[in-house]
Design an enzyme around this catalytic site. Sequence first.
Site, mmCIF file in Angstrom:
data_model
loop_
_atom_site.group_PDB
_atom_site.id
_atom_site.type_symbol
_atom_site.label_atom_id
_atom_site.label_comp_id
_atom_site.label_asym_id
_atom_site.label_seq_id
_atom_site.Cartn_x
_atom_site.Cartn_y
_atom_site.Cartn_z
ATOM 1 N N ASP A 102 5.338 -5.151 10.019
ATOM 2 C CA ASP A 102 5.731 -4.514 8.762
ATOM 3 C C ASP A 102 6.447 -3.224 9.158
ATOM 4 O O ASP A 102 5.809 -2.198 9.398
ATOM 5 C CB ASP A 102 4.489 -4.209 7.917
ATOM 6 C CG ASP A 102 4.850 -3.555 6.593
ATOM 7 O OD1 ASP A 102 5.958 -3.818 6.073
ATOM 8 O OD2 ASP A 102 4.023 -2.789 6.067
ATOM 9 N N GLU B 283 9.264 -8.357 8.452
ATOM 10 C CA GLU B 283 9.629 -8.295 7.039
ATOM 11 C C GLU B 283 11.102 -7.945 6.913
ATOM 12 O O GLU B 283 11.591 -7.022 7.556
ATOM 13 C CB GLU B 283 8.783 -7.262 6.286
ATOM 14 C CG GLU B 283 9.084 -7.294 4.796
ATOM 15 C CD GLU B 283 8.063 -6.531 3.965
ATOM 16 O OE1 GLU B 283 6.886 -6.933 3.961
ATOM 17 O OE2 GLU B 283 8.462 -5.552 3.322
ATOM 18 N N ASP C 58 -0.548 -0.952 5.724
ATOM 19 C CA ASP C 58 0.511 -1.443 6.613
ATOM 20 C C ASP C 58 -0.026 -2.478 7.596
ATOM 21 O O ASP C 58 0.681 -3.414 7.977
ATOM 22 C CB ASP C 58 1.120 -0.281 7.409
ATOM 23 C CG ASP C 58 1.457 0.895 6.527
ATOM 24 O OD1 ASP C 58 2.619 1.061 6.180
ATOM 25 O OD2 ASP C 58 0.522 1.648 6.184
#
Lengths: 187, 187
Positions: free
Chosen positions: A7, A68, A141
């Site tokens: 992420d 991502e 996160d």
Amino acid sequence: MRVFGVDPGLTRCGVGVVDQLSGRRAALVDVGVLTSPAETSVDLRLLQIDQRLGAWMDEHVPDVVAVERVFAQNNVPTVMGTAQVAGLAMVAAARRGIPVALHTPSEVKAAVTGSGRAGKEQVQRMVAQILSLAEPPRPADAADALAIAICHLWRPGGALQGGDRHQLTAAQRAWAAAEHTARRGKR
Amino acid sequence: MRVFGVDPGLTRCGVGVVDQLSGRRAALVDVGVLTSPAETSVDLRLLQIDQRLGAWMDEHVPDVVAVERVFAQNNVPTVMGTAQVAGLAMVAAARRGIPVALHTPSEVKAAVTGSGRAGKEQVQRMVAQILSLAEPPRPADAADALAIAICHLWRPGGALQGGDRHQLTAAQRAWAAAEHTARRGKR
């Protein structure tokens, strides 16, 4: 199959490693958050994140790195740093011959919760449930990085369905085929 | 002082190396464009650009790497790749202990032409004149990279004025001081 989920972020970059188990199950291997000090210049912050991403990949030797996907529409001050960390994760994987997959936030939500519009908390609860954890990993996160890794295993046409290779580029397919042959040779 | 200018881009990344001469003069050392094939996956394209950026730095050993600052407001499809290549240039420099400077497009135009709103052609003509070239380097990305390098030398408070260190971070200042001492030791 082992997936390393990222992420991306400059201040906090979530990282999570997940192993695919039989059926719709997965096991947590490791999870964490890479940080860089805001008072340092961007080049040195990026270098610090880059070195730690590489160390995680070297330690856990994932089959795929799932990152991502960052969009330019996210017109927030942090989007450039986020895009740059995503780029570093991709290059760190490519340098090691590890295929890269990009997944959008709604793909991740849909794969993990069944809804592309699920809230953050719902995603985190599902991550905990899928990985048989007593509670969602903190901070968010870290949980998000695990969700991205799980998404890669569970997405339509994904690893579980054996359709993984069709989403790879020609070069990545060639690499995967070579690696597959090498692994079979070891048995 | 030798500056390596980078006009970041995934399809075409302009690179240019300039040496500062006495007075408001500069000499062209090398200029080029790093390309990556659009049909390849982003991770492998980024890796290719990264390796070539590193090779240019290793060959020319610049004192500073000057990169065009990318803004999220540039809401075009290519902005993410541009940001990622800018990040790779910063990390490649940081990994080699080379200080990084970021300059906005209008800073570059103002430093080279005297106007932050100058057109591309005007910038290119001035680059050719400053470097005593018969005509502007082609393609435009190459000329832009040289303009960024020249901007770093000529900007207000820049290298020419001896004010360079004040724009560096604490870590970069420490590095510059150590390098300065090492160089004096060589004499």
